[in-house]
Design a protein around this motif. Structure first.
Motif, mmCIF file in Angstrom:
data_model
loop_
_atom_site.group_PDB
_atom_site.id
_atom_site.type_symbol
_atom_site.label_atom_id
_atom_site.label_comp_id
_atom_site.label_asym_id
_atom_site.label_seq_id
_atom_site.Cartn_x
_atom_site.Cartn_y
_atom_site.Cartn_z
ATOM 1 N N PRO A 58 0.999 -1.020 0.370
ATOM 2 C CA PRO A 58 0.385 -0.007 0.233
ATOM 3 C C PRO A 58 1.013 1.158 -0.071
ATOM 4 N N ASP A 59 -0.005 2.627 -0.452
ATOM 5 C CA ASP A 59 0.784 3.502 -0.219
ATOM 6 C C ASP A 59 0.115 5.002 0.351
ATOM 7 N N LEU A 60 0.200 4.969 1.550
ATOM 8 C CA LEU A 60 -0.560 6.018 2.135
ATOM 9 C C LEU A 60 -0.564 7.852 2.240
ATOM 10 N N VAL A 61 -0.986 8.440 1.156
ATOM 11 C CA VAL A 61 -0.990 10.157 0.756
ATOM 12 C C VAL A 61 -2.133 10.426 1.745
ATOM 13 N N LEU A 62 -1.966 12.012 2.310
ATOM 14 C CA LEU A 62 -2.679 12.567 2.735
ATOM 15 C C LEU A 62 -2.788 13.835 1.616
ATOM 16 N N ASN A 63 -3.877 13.780 2.060
ATOM 17 C CA ASN A 63 -4.430 15.363 0.923
ATOM 18 C C ASN A 63 -4.803 17.062 1.526
ATOM 19 N N ALA A 64 -3.332 17.087 1.480
ATOM 20 C CA ALA A 64 -2.854 18.143 2.164
ATOM 21 C C ALA A 64 -3.964 19.334 2.117
ATOM 22 N N GLN A 65 -4.959 19.435 1.129
ATOM 23 C CA GLN A 65 -5.846 20.412 0.536
ATOM 24 C C GLN A 65 -7.136 20.674 1.329
ATOM 25 N N VAL A 66 -7.791 19.236 1.772
ATOM 26 C CA VAL A 66 -8.448 19.171 2.959
ATOM 27 C C VAL A 66 -8.190 19.536 4.430
ATOM 28 N N VAL A 67 -6.968 19.183 4.147
ATOM 29 C CA VAL A 67 -6.362 19.983 5.338
ATOM 30 C C VAL A 67 -6.226 21.337 5.618
ATOM 31 N N GLU A 68 -5.604 21.419 4.781
ATOM 32 C CA GLU A 68 -5.881 23.622 4.003
ATOM 33 C C GLU A 68 -6.753 24.005 4.345
ATOM 34 N N HIS A 69 -8.321 23.795 4.365
ATOM 35 C CA HIS A 69 -9.536 24.154 4.247
ATOM 36 C C HIS A 69 -10.774 23.822 4.842
ATOM 37 N N THR A 70 -9.845 22.902 5.805
ATOM 38 C CA THR A 70 -11.005 22.178 7.215
ATOM 39 C C THR A 70 -10.312 23.138 8.104
ATOM 40 N N THR A 71 -9.763 24.024 8.373
ATOM 41 C CA THR A 71 -8.453 24.485 9.392
ATOM 42 C C THR A 71 -9.227 25.424 11.051
ATOM 43 N N TYR A 72 -9.619 25.389 11.392
ATOM 44 C CA TYR A 72 -10.547 25.958 12.625
ATOM 45 C C TYR A 72 -10.126 26.091 13.958
ATOM 46 N N LEU A 73 -10.705 27.331 14.975
ATOM 47 C CA LEU A 73 -10.368 26.386 16.670
ATOM 48 C C LEU A 73 -11.898 26.683 16.340
ATOM 49 N N HIS A 105 -5.518 8.933 1.611
ATOM 50 C CA HIS A 105 -5.828 7.635 -0.113
ATOM 51 C C HIS A 105 -5.141 6.219 0.194
ATOM 52 N N ASN A 106 -5.414 5.541 -0.386
ATOM 53 C CA ASN A 106 -4.540 4.609 -0.909
ATOM 54 C C ASN A 106 -3.740 4.544 -2.582
ATOM 55 N N ASN A 107 -2.493 4.620 -2.598
ATOM 56 C CA ASN A 107 -2.477 5.561 -4.005
ATOM 57 C C ASN A 107 -1.467 3.416 -4.047
ATOM 58 N N GLY A 108 -0.996 3.414 -3.198
ATOM 59 C CA GLY A 108 -1.035 1.745 -3.717
ATOM 60 C C GLY A 108 -1.211 0.919 -4.948
ATOM 61 N N GLN A 109 -0.479 0.017 -4.657
ATOM 62 C CA GLN A 109 -0.950 -1.435 -4.832
ATOM 63 C C GLN A 109 -1.462 -2.666 -4.563
ATOM 64 N N SER A 110 -1.600 -2.460 -3.467
ATOM 65 C CA SER A 110 -2.882 -3.886 -2.403
ATOM 66 C C SER A 110 -2.893 -2.996 -1.064
ATOM 67 N N ASP A 111 -4.136 -4.103 -0.434
ATOM 68 C CA ASP A 111 -4.178 -2.501 0.472
ATOM 69 C C ASP A 111 -3.985 -2.509 1.939
ATOM 70 N N PHE A 112 -3.835 -0.983 2.544
ATOM 71 C CA PHE A 112 -3.490 -1.013 3.537
ATOM 72 C C PHE A 112 -4.298 -1.609 4.759
ATOM 73 N N ARG A 113 -3.918 -2.633 5.303
ATOM 74 C CA ARG A 113 -4.471 -3.457 6.389
ATOM 75 C C ARG A 113 -3.586 -3.130 8.104
ATOM 76 N N PRO A 114 -4.064 -3.091 9.313
ATOM 77 C CA PRO A 114 -3.909 -3.195 10.222
ATOM 78 C C PRO A 114 -2.787 -4.564 10.435
ATOM 79 N N ARG A 115 -1.941 -4.385 11.158
ATOM 80 C CA ARG A 115 -0.592 -5.353 11.341
ATOM 81 C C ARG A 115 -1.203 -6.333 12.462
#
Length: 586
Positions: A383-398, A438-448
Motif C-alpha cells: 500500500p501507499d498512504l498519502v494525505l490530501n493536503a488541500q483538505v487539511v488546509e481548507h478545514t482548519t479552525y479553532l 488515500h491509498n495510492n499503492g498496489q495493495s490494501d492497507f491493513r492493520p498489523r
C-alpha cells in the motif's frame, strides 16, 4: 565564384530554418523579451496540431487570426520543437478558447526565436473574439537534439528526476521536480527509449521495461510532462520533446520504469530459511566467524519494518509485509549462539543489510538468536498512504471546548499535559481539521494487529486496530515542538472510492478495518482527537506537521509522502493555515 557555392548556401539556409534552436542553444533571449509559454490545445487528434495558446502573466490565452501567416506558424512550431509548420487555420477550427486573447495582428519575419519577438498590437491589446482563435498544424518531425530555449526554461527551473514506489533498486514511478513541486509523467507515448533516458540519467543501465497505467502506484500533485518523445540519446528526460499540456491525463496514467541494474552479488550474502514459501523465512547472513564463512542468524532486538524492507530489497523479493521478532515456529536447527549480526538499524533506503548500522565484532543479543532470530515476509506489492493536503488546509479552525465533555479524549491522551490539572469548568482551545488519507499503492492497507487483538476503549466504545495511526504536531519555525496530538486508528475504513472501485472495509459491527487501493478514509474535523490542543500556545507563526503511520507499523511502498507540512499563523483568536504540501520540497 565556384558553381557549387549557391548549392551550399541554400543548404546552409535550410539548416538555419530547420534548427534555429541548435545554433543559439547556449544564448539567452534578448533582455526585455516577454516571458511566455506555448501549447496546442482544443479539439485535436494529434499532439502536433491544435489551437494556439499562450501563457503570459500567469494566465493562458489565445492568438487572433488577424494577419497571422505561415511565418508566424513556423516560429511557433519550432519553439515547440517541431521542424516547421505545415499549415495554419483561422476561425477557431480547433474550438473557441477561453480567457484573454493575448496576441493580435502578429507579424513574424521567420527569423525570430520565439513568438514573443514578433511584432503585434501588444500583449492583451485586441478587438478579436474567440471565434477568431488561430490554430496550426506542425510537421511532426522533431528538431534533432532540440532543447527548450524559449522563455519556459528562462522562467522555470529545469526538472530533476526521481523514482518512487518501486520495490527494487532501479524500479519506480517517474517523478520530476518543477517550480519546487514534484509531479508525475503521463504515459501517453511513453516507451522504452524515454525509459532508458530516465534510467541512464539516474546512473543505471538502459531500461528493461517502460510501464504505463500507474503500474507502480499513483502519484499526487501535478502531471508535469505529457507525450514525451525521446531519441534515446538524450542525457536528461528534460532534453526530450514533451507536451506541457497534460489535459486529460490523470494519475491512473502515471509512467514508470524498470532499469537494468548491474549484478552486485548482494543476493548471495543473505537468505531466508524455514518459511512456507520463498517470500518468507528466518533471515540468515553469510558472515566470517572463526576465520571461515558461515551462515548465521540476526538478533531480533530492535528489528522492524525498515530492516525487513532492506532484506526484501536485497533478495529481490519486493516489499516487506511483516517483520518478525520470533521465528521458533519455522523449522530448522537454530541455536542461540548462531547469531552473526546484532544491533541492526536501517533507514529503509539501503541496498543491503550490511549497509545498515549494526554492531561490529562485539555482538550483543541478550535474548539469543534461537527462537528470537529475526524473520521477514515479503510481497510483490504494497500500500501507499498519502494525505490530501488541500483538505487539511481548507478545514482548519479553532474551537474552545469545556473540559467536562473532554474526559474520554483526555483518557486517550489527546490533550496536552496541562489538561491533567484543569478544572471541569475550564476550556481547552483546539485546533481542529479534517484529514483525508488515500491509498495510492498496489495493495490494501491493513492493520498489523490481528482482529482478535484489537484494544477495546470503553469510554469511546470502540476498538483500536492501531494504537497510533497519525501524529499531529505544531512546530516553531526552527522545528521545536510546541504542541502535539495523535490519532489512534479506531475506525480505518473506506469512506469513499474512485469510480469503479468497491468498498471493502467498514467499521460497523466490529467489521474488518483497512483502506482499499483507490479508496480513502476521511477523519472529519468534528470527531474526538481530530485536533491539536493549543491552549498553551502563544500567538505567532508555526508549522503544522501531520505524519501518517509514524511508527512504520505497516509496510508501504513509499514513506516519503507520509508527511505533510503547512504554515500556520495564530493571532490568539484565529488561525490561518496555508502552503500545505506533501513530503520534501525544495
Amino acid at each position: 565564384m565556384p558553381s557549387w557555392c549557391p548549392l551550399l548556401c541554400r543548404l546552409a539556409m535550410l539548416l538555419c530554418v530547420w534548427a534555429p534552436c541548435q545554433a543559439q542553444s547556449d544564448t539567452e533571449l534578448p533582455p526585455g523579451t516577454p516571458i511566455i509559454q506555448l501549447r496546442l490545445a482544443g479539439d485535436k487528434r494529434k499532439h502536433y496540431e491544435g489551437r494556439v495558446e499562450v501563457y503570459y502573466n500567469g494566465e493562458w490565452g489565445t492568438v487572433c487570426d488577424d494577419d497571422f501567416s505561415i511565418h508566424a506558424a513556423n516560429i511557433l512550431c519550432r519553439e515547440l520543437g517541431f521542424v516547421e509548420a505545415v499549415s495554419w487555420s483561422p476561425s477557431s477550427k480547433y474550438g473557441k478558447g477561453e480567457g484573454r486573447i493575448w496576441l493580435d495582428n502578429v507579424h513574424c519575419s521567420g527569423r525570430e526565436r520565439t513568438l514573443a519577438q514578433c511584432k503585434s498590437n501588444g500583449f492583451g491589446v485586441s478587438d478579436c473574439k474567440h471565434s477568431e482563435d488561430v490554430g496550426v498544424v506542425c510537421n511532426q518531425r522533431r528538431i534533432p537534439g532540440f532543447k527548450f530555449i524559449s522563455s519556459f526554461t528562462n522562467s522555470v527551473e529545469q526538472p530533476l528526476v526521481r523514482l518512487r514506489g518501486g520495490a527494487n533498486t532501479g524500479d519506480g514511478r517517474v517523478e520530476v521536480l518543477k517550480n519546487g513541486e514534484w509531479g508525475t509523467v503521463c504515459d501517453d507515448s511513453w516507451n522504452l527509449k524515454a525509459a532508458s533516458v530516465v534510467c541512464r540519467e539516474l546512473g543505471f543501465g538502459s531500461a528493461k521495461e517502460a510501464l504505463a497505467g500507474g503500474r507502480l502506484g499513483q502519484g499526487m500533485g501535478p502531471v508535469h510532462m505529457n507525450e514525451v518523445e525521446c531519441s534515446g540519446f538524450e542525457k536528461s528526460l528534460t532534453e526530450c520533446y514533451f507536451n506541457r499540456d497534460a489535459l486529460g491525463c490523470s494519475h491512473e496514467e502515471d509512467a514508470a520504469v524498470r532499469c537494468n541494474v548491474p549484478a552486485m552479488g548482494f543476493q548471495n550474502k543473505l537468505r531466508l530459511s524455514g518459511g512456507r514459501n520463498p517470500f518468507e523465512g528466518r533471515v540468515e547472513v553469510l558472515a566470517e566467524k572463526n576465520d571461515s564463512l558461515v551462515w548465521g542468524t540476526v538478533c531480533s532486538d530492535s528489528w522492524g519494518t525498515m530492516e525487513a524492507t532492506v532484506v526484501c530489497r536485497q533478495l529481490g523479493l519486493g516489499f516487506a509485509s511483516n517483520a518478525f521478532q520470533e521465528t521458533w515456529y519455522w523449522p530448522g536447527d537454530v541455536r542461540a549462539d548462531d547469531v552473526v549480526m546484532s544491533g541492526v538499524r536501517c533507514s529503509g533506503t539501503e541496498m543491503t543489510l550490511a549497509q545498515c548500522l549494526h554492531h561490529g565484532k562485539h555482538l550483543h543479543c541478550p535474548r539469543g538468536g534461537g527462537r528470537f532470530a529475526a524473520g521477514v515476509s515479503c510481497s510483490e506489492s504494497a500500500p501507499d498512504l498519502v494525505l490530501n493536503a488541500q483538505v487539511v488546509e481548507h478545514t482548519t479552525y479553532l474551537e474552545d471546548r469545556p473540559m467536562y465533555i473532554l474526559q474520554c479524549a483526555n483518557e486517550e491522551h489527546c490533550l496536552s499535559s496541562s489538561a491533567a490539572t484543569a478544572t471541569p469548568s475550564s476550556y481547552r482551545r483546539l485546533m481542529r481539521f479534517s484529514s483525508q488519507i488515500h491509498n495510492n499503492g498496489q495493495s490494501d492497507f491493513r492493520p498489523r494487529a490481528a482482529h482478535n487483538s484489537w484494544v477495546w476503549h470503553d469510554c469511546h466504545r470502540h476498538y483500536h486496530s492501531m494504537e497510533v495511526f497519525t501524529h499531529y504536531d505544531l512546530l516553531s519555525l526552527n522545528g521545536t515542538k510546541v504542541a502535539e496530538g495523535h490519532k489512534a486508528s479506531f475506525c480505518l475504513e473506506d469512506t469513499q472510492c474512485e469510480e469503479g472501485t468497491e468498498k471493502r472495509y467498514e467499521c460497523a459491527n466490529f467489521g474488518q478495518q483497512g483502506i482499499t487501493v483507490g479508496c480513502w478514509d476521511t477523519y472529519r474535523h468534528d470527531i474526538d482527537c481530530q485536533w491539536i490542543d493549543v491552549t498553551d500556545v502563544v500567538p505567532g507563526d508555526y508549522i503544522l506537521q501531520v505524519v501518517i503511520n509514524p511508527n512504520y507499523e505497516v509496510a508501504e511502498s513509499d514513506y516519503t509522502n507520509n508527511i505533510m507540512k503547512c504554515r500556520c499563523r495564530y493571532d490568539g483568536h484565529r488561525i490561518w493555515t496555508y502552503n500545505c504540501h506533501i513530503g520534501e520540497r525544495r
